[in-house]
Design an enzyme around this catalytic site. Structure first.
Site, PDB file in Angstrom:
ATOM      1  N   HIS A  41       0.822  -1.211   0.000  1.00 29.67           N
ATOM      2  CA  HIS A  41       0.000   0.000   0.000  1.00 29.67           C
ATOM      3  C   HIS A  41       0.855   1.261   0.000  1.00 29.67           C
ATOM      4  O   HIS A  41       0.518   2.247  -0.653  1.00 29.67           O
ATOM      5  CB  HIS A  41      -0.904  -0.025   1.240  1.00 29.67           C
ATOM      6  CG  HIS A  41      -1.907   1.068   1.281  1.00 29.67           C
ATOM      7  ND1 HIS A  41      -3.000   1.110   0.444  1.00 29.67           N
ATOM      8  CD2 HIS A  41      -2.001   2.169   2.069  1.00 29.67           C
ATOM      9  CE1 HIS A  41      -3.720   2.183   0.710  1.00 29.67           C
ATOM     10  NE2 HIS A  41      -3.141   2.844   1.685  1.00 29.67           N
ATOM     11  N   GLU A  85      -7.845   7.710  -5.483  1.00 25.49           N
ATOM     12  CA  GLU A  85      -7.245   6.736  -4.571  1.00 25.49           C
ATOM     13  C   GLU A  85      -8.303   5.714  -4.171  1.00 25.49           C
ATOM     14  O   GLU A  85      -9.504   5.987  -4.215  1.00 25.49           O
ATOM     15  CB  GLU A  85      -6.687   7.447  -3.337  1.00 25.49           C
ATOM     16  CG  GLU A  85      -5.668   6.636  -2.573  1.00 25.49           C
ATOM     17  CD  GLU A  85      -4.833   7.508  -1.651  1.00 25.49           C
ATOM     18  OE1 GLU A  85      -3.629   7.665  -1.911  1.00 25.49           O
ATOM     19  OE2 GLU A  85      -5.398   8.032  -0.682  1.00 25.49           O
ATOM     20  N   HIS A  87     -10.132   2.886  -1.499  1.00 27.31           N
ATOM     21  CA  HIS A  87     -10.395   2.503  -0.110  1.00 27.31           C
ATOM     22  C   HIS A  87     -11.211   1.220  -0.137  1.00 27.31           C
ATOM     23  O   HIS A  87     -12.272   1.117   0.482  1.00 27.31           O
ATOM     24  CB  HIS A  87     -11.115   3.623   0.647  1.00 27.31           C
ATOM     25  CG  HIS A  87     -10.461   3.931   1.955  1.00 27.31           C
ATOM     26  ND1 HIS A  87     -11.141   4.056   3.133  1.00 27.31           N
ATOM     27  CD2 HIS A  87      -9.155   4.117   2.289  1.00 27.31           C
ATOM     28  CE1 HIS A  87     -10.304   4.318   4.127  1.00 27.31           C
ATOM     29  NE2 HIS A  87      -9.090   4.368   3.633  1.00 27.31           N
ATOM     30  N   ARG A 108      -7.766  15.385   1.768  1.00 24.11           N
ATOM     31  CA  ARG A 108      -6.545  15.878   2.424  1.00 24.11           C
ATOM     32  C   ARG A 108      -5.321  15.745   1.520  1.00 24.11           C
ATOM     33  O   ARG A 108      -4.383  16.545   1.623  1.00 24.11           O
ATOM     34  CB  ARG A 108      -6.335  15.162   3.760  1.00 24.11           C
ATOM     35  CG  ARG A 108      -7.314  15.590   4.824  1.00 24.11           C
ATOM     36  CD  ARG A 108      -6.918  15.068   6.199  1.00 24.11           C
ATOM     37  NE  ARG A 108      -6.823  13.618   6.215  1.00 24.11           N
ATOM     38  CZ  ARG A 108      -7.864  12.794   6.317  1.00 24.11           C
ATOM     39  NH1 ARG A 108      -9.088  13.285   6.386  1.00 24.11           N
ATOM     40  NH2 ARG A 108      -7.697  11.489   6.339  1.00 24.11           N
ATOM     41  N   ASP A 109      -5.301  14.752   0.640  1.00 23.68           N
ATOM     42  CA  ASP A 109      -4.205  14.662  -0.335  1.00 23.68           C
ATOM     43  C   ASP A 109      -4.137  15.925  -1.179  1.00 23.68           C
ATOM     44  O   ASP A 109      -3.058  16.479  -1.424  1.00 23.68           O
ATOM     45  CB  ASP A 109      -4.403  13.445  -1.253  1.00 23.68           C
ATOM     46  CG  ASP A 109      -3.905  12.155  -0.631  1.00 23.68           C
ATOM     47  OD1 ASP A 109      -3.050  12.227   0.278  1.00 23.68           O
ATOM     48  OD2 ASP A 109      -4.362  11.082  -1.044  1.00 23.68           O
ATOM     49  N   ASP A 260      -0.367  15.149   4.556  1.00 29.98           N
ATOM     50  CA  ASP A 260      -1.488  14.643   5.347  1.00 29.98           C
ATOM     51  C   ASP A 260      -1.075  13.355   6.042  1.00 29.98           C
ATOM     52  O   ASP A 260      -0.125  12.686   5.633  1.00 29.98           O
ATOM     53  CB  ASP A 260      -2.720  14.419   4.469  1.00 29.98           C
ATOM     54  CG  ASP A 260      -2.632  13.141   3.654  1.00 29.98           C
ATOM     55  OD1 ASP A 260      -1.654  13.005   2.898  1.00 29.98           O
ATOM     56  OD2 ASP A 260      -3.526  12.299   3.772  1.00 29.98           O
ATOM     57  N   GLU A 304      -3.891   5.624  12.365  1.00 28.22           N
ATOM     58  CA  GLU A 304      -4.358   6.282  11.141  1.00 28.22           C
ATOM     59  C   GLU A 304      -5.630   7.081  11.403  1.00 28.22           C
ATOM     60  O   GLU A 304      -6.503   7.202  10.539  1.00 28.22           O
ATOM     61  CB  GLU A 304      -4.549   5.247  10.028  1.00 28.22           C
ATOM     62  CG  GLU A 304      -3.234   4.621   9.599  1.00 28.22           C
ATOM     63  CD  GLU A 304      -3.361   3.619   8.457  1.00 28.22           C
ATOM     64  OE1 GLU A 304      -4.433   3.585   7.814  1.00 28.22           O
ATOM     65  OE2 GLU A 304      -2.392   2.871   8.213  1.00 28.22           O
ATOM     66  N   SER A 305      -5.721   7.637  12.615  1.00 25.30           N
ATOM     67  CA  SER A 305      -6.843   8.526  12.919  1.00 25.30           C
ATOM     68  C   SER A 305      -6.933   9.610  11.856  1.00 25.30           C
ATOM     69  O   SER A 305      -5.913  10.116  11.374  1.00 25.30           O
ATOM     70  CB  SER A 305      -6.658   9.161  14.303  1.00 25.30           C
ATOM     71  OG  SER A 305      -6.759   8.194  15.317  1.00 25.30           O
ATOM     72  N   GLY A 531      -1.748   9.060  -9.033  1.00 24.90           N
ATOM     73  CA  GLY A 531      -2.454   7.792  -9.072  1.00 24.90           C
ATOM     74  C   GLY A 531      -2.235   6.962  -7.831  1.00 24.90           C
ATOM     75  O   GLY A 531      -1.637   7.406  -6.845  1.00 24.90           O
TER      76      GLY A 531
END
Length: 745
Positions: A41, A85, A87, A108-109, A260, A304-305, A531
């Site tokens: 990842h 992205e 998820h 945020r990215d 981020d 990863e909050s 990407g």
């Protein structure tokens, strides 16, 4: 040797490499950091070698791959940043929260580039409705996307939703965001010198999402309950406050760079900043604002909050940044500093809990050249001859296709999204691409008359049948969609969703798809500026491995010279209808929705894309828009020509009269999904000029009918009437089928 590495997602070979570099055994915290940053990842270790095949440069590209988002110039005043992205894994475990945090993360990215987010898009894949979990997954994912996007105030303007058996236990949730930047005001994940401070701003840190990056880099089993703590929980209201705080900080020029906090949390963000700056970093974990008691250093580093950003700040600006954080009721604290060596150090209450070379964490992550070979299934799917298909009744086939969830209206999905918030959306979902104006409320001097268009596409079925041609097929369709609304394609971002790269057959799909996409980008002059790669999209179910279709999702961004001057996909005035493009290619049913729905087959080869003709068609459509020669344009894609024609008149006051003369079989002519074909509407007094322009460009045209004032449909084929009915019954099928499958009507 105890197999300690397995708990951190590492292989024995990778663990030995760590031992060799450190000349000692890493501790628990260090293994956690390396396991997360070396995960598929984060490191792209199976794909990095092949991603270099993409073209990434053009005179309008400001920032290509390697940062949080790509950036392109719109004009001398405005740039845009964008990225897509995945998820996927979190959205299967917790559909609502997985999808919601996917939206938050991509926002945020884009924000971390200094851009104000102004548009979202999504690309969704689910199993078919004979699987008992599909309804729950669809409703949860769509609710999660709408919850986060609507609450944070960013419109979801484009997307697609597809249903195939291969996504049954592994849905794909790909989220895209685009933001605007004043020209020359872009930020990167960089520090410029030692001594600069790292300021953590946003939400407090909890235990959610720990092991998230590692989880996203592995295959699934049927039992996902144990993975629920790995899914992050998002808060869009906090996200909105974070956006406004960052915009204020950027406006006042108070920071050097930012990143981020996503995969691998604080450890990932801090090490990325250090690596890109060719510096080191020290972290002081006791300074991190926590929301849970007794969190240990491992948890603080790898949490990863959501809704957190790491800012690089000069010491003299820290208090000003703190004041802005307080104003927006955000947590804010100095949690580290930049050093002049290549070392990542983390301290907790004065104790050194992790010490690793930055280069080992980031730059020396393993890169694999995995073996690949053509899968056995290719021989079976290529064994197809459409001449052997029995003839079907066009009317009955049309009704079945309109009821297919892949063709039926997706209003149930997109009406849950606020696609008009911000009042910049000019062309809403339901057209070939969204169109937005670029308006700055607080900085009117930056407003431009130019507009942007966004289109999202993927076709896993075609890529499954021929990854190389399928890769070209998807890129070409995105660019064609942009051109249909009158936009010049500028760049694409992609999300490559594939199965387990350790299987040579899956790696073959990946390599060939990337090569096909790269060729299309080269020929069409379209750079890839950002990407994401999502691998291990497979499920082990009753000892059987279920892989998703190889699914590259491509989102294209284009520019219009004037935002209000676009071409709709729907009929807005009475028009003659022409099919234009590459009409010389033999029409094929291979891979079509018709072949699957009517004949129960997923077979054949991908109808090839003539990229030279595709480029000519794209330029021709842009020219037609600029000269106002056509009334509407819609590409022929899923479902074929007759479906595309109906989509153009559904939800309009017009009817349709189709009249064609051809040597093709009716089913082949009406339901083939051959590329490089677009239906255009033309007023009769402009028809000759349009036909002459098509011929002069070296393309072909064919008169296929006209719109009518009466809401009816009539189809004649070589002089024979195949159907003549009220349009309403067809539109009702198209409009209500998906809702009925979801149990919403």
């Amino acid at each position: 040797m105890e197999r300690v590495w397995e708990a951190y997602g590492l292989t024995e070979e990778e663990y030995r490499k760590i031992l060799k570099t450190l000349k000692r055994e890493p501790n628990h915290v260090e293994l956690g950091v390396l396991g997360a940053l070396w995960s598929e990842h984060c490191s792209y270790k199976s794909s990095k070698k092949h991603l270099k095949k993409f073209p990434t440069k053009a005179e309008w590209v400001v920032q290509g791959p390697g940062e949080n988002a790509g950036v392109v110039k719109i004009d001398e005043k405005v740039w845009v940043a964008f990225k897509v992205e995945s998820h996927n894994h979190p959205s299967y475990i917790e559909p609502f929260h997985g999808a919601a945090t996917g939206v938050g993360g991509i926002i945020r990215d884009v924000l971390s580039m200094g851009a104000r987010p102004i548009a979202l898009a999504d690309s969704l894949r689910f199993g078919e409705f004979n699987y008992h979990e599909t309804k729950r997954l669809v409703k949860g994912v769509v609710s999660g996307i709408s919850f986060y996007g609507n609450c944070i105030g960013v419109p979801t303007v484009a997307g697609e939703t597809v249903f195939e058996p291969s996504y049954k236990t592994n849905p794909l949730v790909n989220a895209f965001c685009l933001g605007v930047i004043p020209a020359g005001r872009m930020y990167r994940a960089r520090a410029t010198r030692e001594g600069q401070l790292l300021f953590l701003i946003g939400s407090s840190t909890g235990r959610d999402g720990i092991f998230g990056a590692v989880m996203a880099s592995g295959e699934f089993s049927e039992d996902v309950e144990e993975k629920r703590p790995n899914v992050q929980i998002g808060d869009p209201y906090f996200g909105k406050k974070l956006v406004e705080a960052i915009m204020e900080i950027v406006e006042k020029d108070l920071i050097v760079g930012m990143q981020d906090l996503g995969a691998a949390g604080l450890a990932g963000s801090a090490s990325e900043i250090a690596a890109k700056s060719e510096k080191g970093v020290e972290l002081y974990l006791e300074n991190v604002p926590l929301r849970e008691k007794d969190m240990n250093p491992y948890e603080i580093l790898l949490s990863e909050s959501q809704e957190r950003m790491l800012l690089v700040v000069e010491e003299e600006n820290v208090e000003k940044v703190k004041e802005i954080a307080n104003k927006w009721h955000l947590e804010g604290a100095v949690v580290g500093k930049i050093t002049d060596d290549d070392t990542f150090r983390a301290y907790y209450k004065g104790e050194l809990v992790a010490e690793l070379p930055v280069s080992l964490i980031v730059d020396e992550a393993p890169v694999y050249d995995r073996p690949y070979k053509e899968p056995e299934y290719m021989k079976e799917v290529r064994n197809f001859n459409q001449e052997e298909l029995p003839q079907t009744d066009v009317k009955e086939a049309l009704k079945k296709l309109l009821s297919s969830p892949n063709i039926s209206c997706k209003e149930w999905v997109y009406t849950q999204y606020d696609y008009q918030v911000g009042t910049n959306t000019l062309l809403i979902p339901g057209h070939d691409a969204a169109v937005l104006r670029l308006k700055w409320v607080l900085r009117p001097e930056l407003t431009t008359e130019k507009g942007i268009a966004i289109s999202s596409e993927g076709n896993g079925r075609m890529v499954y049948l021929n990854p190389y041609e399928g890769g070209k097929f998807v890129v070409a369709e995105v660019c064609r969609n942009l051109a249909c609304v009158g936009a010049k394609p500028l760049a694409i971002t992609d999300c490559l969703n594939f199965g387990n790269p350790e299987r040579p057959e899956i790696m073959w799909q990946f390599v060939k798809a990337v090569e096909g996409m790269a060729e299309a980008c080269e020929e069409l002059g379209i750079p890839v500026v950002s990407g994401n790669v999502s691998l291990y999209n497979e499920t082990v179910e009753k000892n059987e491995i279920r892989n998703v279709f190889p699914t590259p999702i491509v989102v294209g961004v284009g520019v219009l010279e004037k935002a209000e001057k676009y071409t709709p996909s729907k009929v807005e005035k009475e028009s003659e209808l022409y099919l234009v493009g590459n009409l010389e290619e033999n029409l094929r049913l291979d891979g079509s929705e018709y072949l699957k729905v009517i004949h129960g087959l997923i077979k054949g080869d991908v109808p090839p894309v003539d990229l030279e003709k595709e480029k000519i068609l794209i330029n021709l459509l842009i020219s037609f828009n600029n000269k106002e020669l056509i009334t509407c344009a819609h590409d022929v894609s899923v479902g074929g020509l007759l479906i595309a024609l109906l989509e153009m008149v559904f939800r309009t006051p017009y009817g349709l009269e189709v009249e064609v003369y051809t040597d093709e079989r009716p089913d082949v002519f009406f339901f083939s999904e051959n590329p490089t074909r677009v239906i255009i509407g033309v007023e009769s007094d402009k028809a000759e000029e349009v036909k002459n322009a098509v011929e002069k460009a070296g393309l072909e045209w064919m008169y296929i009918g006209k719109t009518t004032e009466e809401k009816k449909i009539k189809v004649t084929f070589n002089g024979d009437t195949l159907l003549e009915d009220e349009l309403e019954e067809y539109e009702k099928l198209w409009r209500t089928s998906l809702e009925k499958l979801l149990g919403s009507t």
